[in-house]
Design a protein around this motif. Sequence first.
Motif, mmCIF file in Angstrom:
data_model
loop_
_atom_site.group_PDB
_atom_site.id
_atom_site.type_symbol
_atom_site.label_atom_id
_atom_site.label_comp_id
_atom_site.label_asym_id
_atom_site.label_seq_id
_atom_site.Cartn_x
_atom_site.Cartn_y
_atom_site.Cartn_z
ATOM 1 N N ARG A 1 21.140 61.487 53.143
ATOM 2 C CA ARG A 1 21.725 61.591 51.798
ATOM 3 C C ARG A 1 23.098 62.253 51.835
ATOM 4 N N HIS B 1 25.552 59.704 53.170
ATOM 5 C CA HIS B 1 25.758 58.648 52.179
ATOM 6 C C HIS B 1 26.471 59.136 50.924
ATOM 7 N N ALA B 2 26.423 60.434 50.656
ATOM 8 C CA ALA B 2 27.095 60.979 49.464
ATOM 9 C C ALA B 2 28.599 60.735 49.507
ATOM 10 N N SER C 1 28.428 52.517 45.873
ATOM 11 C CA SER C 1 28.031 53.820 46.384
ATOM 12 C C SER C 1 26.775 53.643 47.239
ATOM 13 N N SER D 1 24.635 55.711 47.502
ATOM 14 C CA SER D 1 23.559 56.373 46.755
ATOM 15 C C SER D 1 23.039 55.509 45.609
#
Length: 151
Positions: free
Chosen positions: A96, A99-100, A120, A122
């Motif tokens: 995460r 990927h942020a 995105s 996310s």
Amino acid sequence: MAPAARTHAQRLASRDGYFPPESVIRRIGNSPLTPFLGGGPAVLLQMAHPLVATGVVEHSDYRRDLWRRLVRTLRALYLMAFGSKAEAEQAGAIVREVHAHVAGTTEVERGCFPAGTRYSASDPELMLWVHATLVHASLEFYVRFVHQLSP
């Protein structure tokens, strides 16, 4: 002194993760053919989504260090399936965090997505696409080369 790392055999028998030893995900993931033969087609399917492909091309170091990226991905997947809950949570947090920082706006039309489309890593729809490709490719290769699964 740090605790000794668990062996794969110890992980297979453990019940401290999200998936018990008898789970389908562990059975399929325990076959070395699944990630190695199924991984390539999964990546191809992932890249078939224009926004996933844009995110990878614009934000990934795959050109410079493909193998390190692959090892990090396989390790995260391994810990999520075979690790303790704490290891799986830590692997998920790392994914995460990486990927942020993967987000942007397309500069040109990408398939059915016009220029100016925001993306995105996310985004739940894009995450579902990537997850579905992994599940599909893993199941296909396991059933074809290892063993049939019951309904």
